[in-house]
Structure formats: structure tokens, C-alpha cells
Design a protein around this motif. Structure first.
Motif, PDB file in Angstrom:
ATOM      1  N   GLU A 195       0.832  -1.202   0.000  1.00 51.45           N
ATOM      2  CA  GLU A 195       0.000   0.000   0.000  1.00 51.45           C
ATOM      3  C   GLU A 195       0.868   1.253   0.000  1.00 51.45           C
ATOM      4  O   GLU A 195       0.607   2.217  -0.737  1.00 51.45           O
ATOM      5  N   ALA A 196       1.919   1.262   0.832  1.00 55.28           N
ATOM      6  CA  ALA A 196       2.815   2.424   0.908  1.00 55.28           C
ATOM      7  C   ALA A 196       3.565   2.635  -0.404  1.00 55.28           C
ATOM      8  O   ALA A 196       3.747   3.780  -0.847  1.00 55.28           O
ATOM      9  N   MET A 197       3.995   1.556  -1.050  1.00 62.16           N
ATOM     10  CA  MET A 197       4.690   1.664  -2.336  1.00 62.16           C
ATOM     11  C   MET A 197       3.800   2.324  -3.375  1.00 62.16           C
ATOM     12  O   MET A 197       4.230   3.191  -4.146  1.00 62.16           O
ATOM     13  N   ARG A 198       2.541   1.940  -3.386  1.00 66.84           N
ATOM     14  CA  ARG A 198       1.602   2.517  -4.347  1.00 66.84           C
ATOM     15  C   ARG A 198       1.239   3.957  -3.968  1.00 66.84           C
ATOM     16  O   ARG A 198       1.089   4.816  -4.845  1.00 66.84           O
ATOM     17  N   TYR A 199       1.144   4.218  -2.676  1.00 67.90           N
ATOM     18  CA  TYR A 199       0.821   5.568  -2.180  1.00 67.90           C
ATOM     19  C   TYR A 199       1.851   6.588  -2.665  1.00 67.90           C
ATOM     20  O   TYR A 199       1.489   7.689  -3.107  1.00 67.90           O
ATOM     21  N   VAL A 200       3.130   6.248  -2.587  1.00 63.35           N
ATOM     22  CA  VAL A 200       4.166   7.219  -2.940  1.00 63.35           C
ATOM     23  C   VAL A 200       4.427   7.282  -4.446  1.00 63.35           C
ATOM     24  O   VAL A 200       4.942   8.284  -4.945  1.00 63.35           O
TER      25      VAL A 200
ATOM     26  N   GLY B  84       2.329  17.224  -2.831  1.00 65.47           N
ATOM     27  CA  GLY B  84       1.080  17.750  -2.320  1.00 65.47           C
ATOM     28  C   GLY B  84       0.377  16.885  -1.291  1.00 65.47           C
ATOM     29  O   GLY B  84      -0.778  17.165  -0.941  1.00 65.47           O
ATOM     30  N   LYS B  85       1.030  15.854  -0.772  1.00 70.78           N
ATOM     31  CA  LYS B  85       0.407  15.019   0.259  1.00 70.78           C
ATOM     32  C   LYS B  85       1.460  14.619   1.297  1.00 70.78           C
ATOM     33  O   LYS B  85       2.665  14.776   1.060  1.00 70.78           O
TER      34      LYS B  85
ATOM     35  N   THR C 211       4.307  12.998   3.426  1.00 77.08           N
ATOM     36  CA  THR C 211       5.393  12.101   3.040  1.00 77.08           C
ATOM     37  C   THR C 211       5.184  10.708   3.648  1.00 77.08           C
ATOM     38  O   THR C 211       4.370  10.528   4.556  1.00 77.08           O
ATOM     39  N   CYS C 212       5.911   9.743   3.133  1.00 76.03           N
ATOM     40  CA  CYS C 212       5.670   8.342   3.491  1.00 76.03           C
ATOM     41  C   CYS C 212       5.827   8.094   4.993  1.00 76.03           C
ATOM     42  O   CYS C 212       5.001   7.419   5.606  1.00 76.03           O
ATOM     43  N   HIS C 213       6.879   8.640   5.599  1.00 74.63           N
ATOM     44  CA  HIS C 213       7.088   8.377   7.028  1.00 74.63           C
ATOM     45  C   HIS C 213       6.043   9.078   7.897  1.00 74.63           C
ATOM     46  O   HIS C 213       5.777   8.644   9.015  1.00 74.63           O
ATOM     47  N   VAL C 214       5.437  10.156   7.380  1.00 74.85           N
ATOM     48  CA  VAL C 214       4.351  10.830   8.086  1.00 74.85           C
ATOM     49  C   VAL C 214       3.047  10.041   7.939  1.00 74.85           C
ATOM     50  O   VAL C 214       2.313   9.821   8.906  1.00 74.85           O
ATOM     51  N   ARG C 215       2.760   9.601   6.724  1.00 75.16           N
ATOM     52  CA  ARG C 215       1.526   8.849   6.449  1.00 75.16           C
ATOM     53  C   ARG C 215       1.558   7.474   7.125  1.00 75.16           C
ATOM     54  O   ARG C 215       0.528   6.972   7.597  1.00 75.16           O
ATOM     55  N   TYR C 216       2.721   6.848   7.167  1.00 75.67           N
ATOM     56  CA  TYR C 216       2.871   5.524   7.772  1.00 75.67           C
ATOM     57  C   TYR C 216       3.768   5.641   9.005  1.00 75.67           C
ATOM     58  O   TYR C 216       3.343   6.074  10.049  1.00 75.67           O
TER      59      TYR C 216
END
Length: 298
Positions: free
Chosen positions: A38-43, A101-102, A104-109
Motif C-alpha cells: 500500500e505504501a509503495m503505491r501511495y508514494v 502535495g500530500k 510524506t511516506c514516514h508521516v503517512r505511515y
């Protein structure tokens, strides 16, 4: 259709193609480990200028390209780029909270997921680039080596190491150009080379001329990045504005001043475009992409 509109239409079509290729080649979210996928696709999906895949596609128009190799190269170079962004944004490096615009990965996860997301994207890039195509094996192996060298200690990762080691320190122009030639320029050069290597009818002279174009383009891109960090706002950039100044990083604006830096970028682009003359009309999108670099707002 005007030249600007023609480029915009082509960019939109190429960006959509890039999105479809990445969507197809990324692991689905429902496959274990779901959070990592999910994270790979998110970024990776749904954002970014896609400059590097566009350069692959534009360079591939110069010859008789193998379309499977082109698509694999477009995906692989973007995966490497995105992995670098994920790691660059982490607290141990640039410590940024916004990208494309969204969050970052370490913030989201979390930090561990961000670290693994970058690792997984990096290895997936080489998995994809080594999959079967219609190219001769030696040609495809050269593509893999080109991307690997551009990504490692003598390329992008090395440039980031130099950048981190020089926070708060003055750098002359030669030092800045060495750093950014690795940090930003190496992957842009690789993108152009991959597109050309996907065309078995293009020879060493063609590759050398294109590398000269890409070297100047990569440097111009970074100079304009430094200008935009001073001029544009966070909403326009899609990342935190003024970050370089806040972190006391060496930049072309700090070295030259704002307007001289912009003029330097414009000169570099003119020199890059001049190198494309022997390719004639086939290099139209490479020319247009170079001019887009200095005109962009983010």
C-alpha cells in the motif's frame, strides 16, 4: 496546434501511459505484506511531473524502439526516483512532511515503513528492467548497468551524501556542479540513455551526443529547483518551500543570486538543445522537455 499545446497534449498522454505502466507493474495492495505494498503505491501513483519517464519516451522516438523495453525503463527510472524521494524526506535526511502535495511516506505511515518502501521500490526497479524484452541480451544488460551506476555511490546516492556533508558550508560552482551532477543529473542522464538503449539501431555516437544533452539538462533542472525554492510557495511546489534556505544548504541562488541563476539555467538549456540538431524533427519532444524545465513553476 501550437508548440506549447502540442507539448502539453503529449505530456498528458505520456504521463497517463506512465501511470498505467506503474499501476500494472506495482504489487497489488492485497498481497502480503499489504501495508508495504500500500505504501509503495501511495508514494508512486497519482503524482509528480514524471519528467524521467517522459525523457525515456522522448529519447525512444529517435530510433526503432522495443516498446516493452521502453515501458520497463519508464517504470524502473521512476521507481528509483520515487525511492530517493521517500528516503530524502525522512528525518535522518531532509526531514520533510510534504511531497507531491500530500504527507510524506514516514508521516503517512512510519519511519520503518518508509525505509522499507524505498528499499522495495529500488529492487523492484531492477526486477522490472531485467524482465524479457525483444532487445539483444547485451543491450538490455547495458540498460540495467546504466540505471545501477546512476543510482549508486557514483551517482544519485553519492550526490546526496555530498549534499548532507556540506550543509552550512560554502561551496564553489565546481563543487555544486559535481554534487548536483550526481544527485539530480545522474538519473536524468540515465533516463535519456535508457530510452536510446531501447532502440537497437542507435549507436555509440548517438548515445554520446544524447548524454551531453542530458548532462546539461540535469544541471539546468537543479538550478531551476534552487530558484523555485526561493520564488514559489508550498502549494505550488507540492513540497515545503524555502527548505534549502532553512537548512542552510548550498544552492546556485546563494552562490550566484536569483536572476543570474535563472539565466545560467536558460544558457544550459540552449546548449542542451543545440546538441540535438543532428536528430532533426525526431528530437522535438526532447527539445520541448528541455525548454519546459526552465519554464516550469514546480
Amino acid at each position: 496546434m501550437s508548440k506549447a499545446n502540442d507539448l502539453k497534449a503529449w505530456q498528458q498522454k505520456a504521463q497517463a501511459q506512465t501511470e498505467l505502466v506503474l499501476e500494472r507493474l506495482m504489487p497489488p495492495e492485497h498481497i502480503v505484506p499489504q501495508t508495504l505494498h500500500e505504501a509503495m503505491r501511495y508514494v508512486t501513483l497519482g503524482g509528480g511531473k514524471r519528467l524521467r519517464p517522459l525523457l525515456v519516451l522522448a529519447a525512444a522516438e529517435l530510433g526503432q524502439a522495443d516498446q516493452t523495453a521502453v515501458e520497463h525503463a519508464m517504470a524502473a527510472v521512476e521507481m528509483i526516483h520515487v525511492y530517493s524521494l521517500v528516503h530524502d524526506d525522512m528525518p535522518a535526511m531532509d526531514n520533510d512532511s510534504l511531497r507531491r502535495g500530500k504527507p510524506t511516506c514516514h508521516v503517512r505511515y512510519d519511519e520503518a515503513t518508509a525505509l522499507l518502501t524505498g528499499d522495495a521500490l529500488q529492487t523492484l526497479a531492477f526486477d522490472v528492467l531485467s524482465r524479457p524484452t525483444g532487445l539483444p541480451a547485451a543491450r538490455q544488460l547495458k540498460m540495467v548497468a546504466t540505471l545501477a551506476q546512476a543510482s549508486g555511490s557514483l551517482g544519485m546516492a553519492g550526490g546526496q551524501a555530498i549534499d548532507l556533508a556540506n550543509v552550512g558550508k560554502p561551496m564553489n560552482q565546481a563543487g555544486l556542479e559535481q554534487m548536483h551532477g550526481l544527485k539530480t543529473g545522474a538519473l536524468i542522464r540515465a533516463a535519456v540513455a535508457l530510452g536510446a538503449l531501447a532502440c537497437p539501431d542507435l549507436g555509440d555516437d548517438d548515445l554520446q551526443r544524447l548524454d551531453g544533452y542530458a548532462r546539461k539538462l540535469g544541471l539546468a533542472f537543479q538550478v531551476i529547483d534552487d530558484v523555485l525554492d526561493c520564488e514559489a510557495d508550498t502549494a505550488t511546489l507540492g513540497k515545503t518551500a524555502g527548505k534549502d534556505a532553512d537548512n542552510d544548504k548550498p544552492t546556485y541562488v546563494k552562490l550566484m543570486g536569483l536572476e543570474p541563476a535563472r539565466r545560467y539555467a536558460e544558457d544550459l538549456v540552449a546548449e542542451a538543445v543545440a546538441l540535438l540538431a543532428p536528430f532533426g524533427e525526431k528530437a522535438g519532444y526532447l527539445r520541448a522537455l528541455a525548454e519546459f524545465v526552465t519554464a516550469r513553476k514546480h
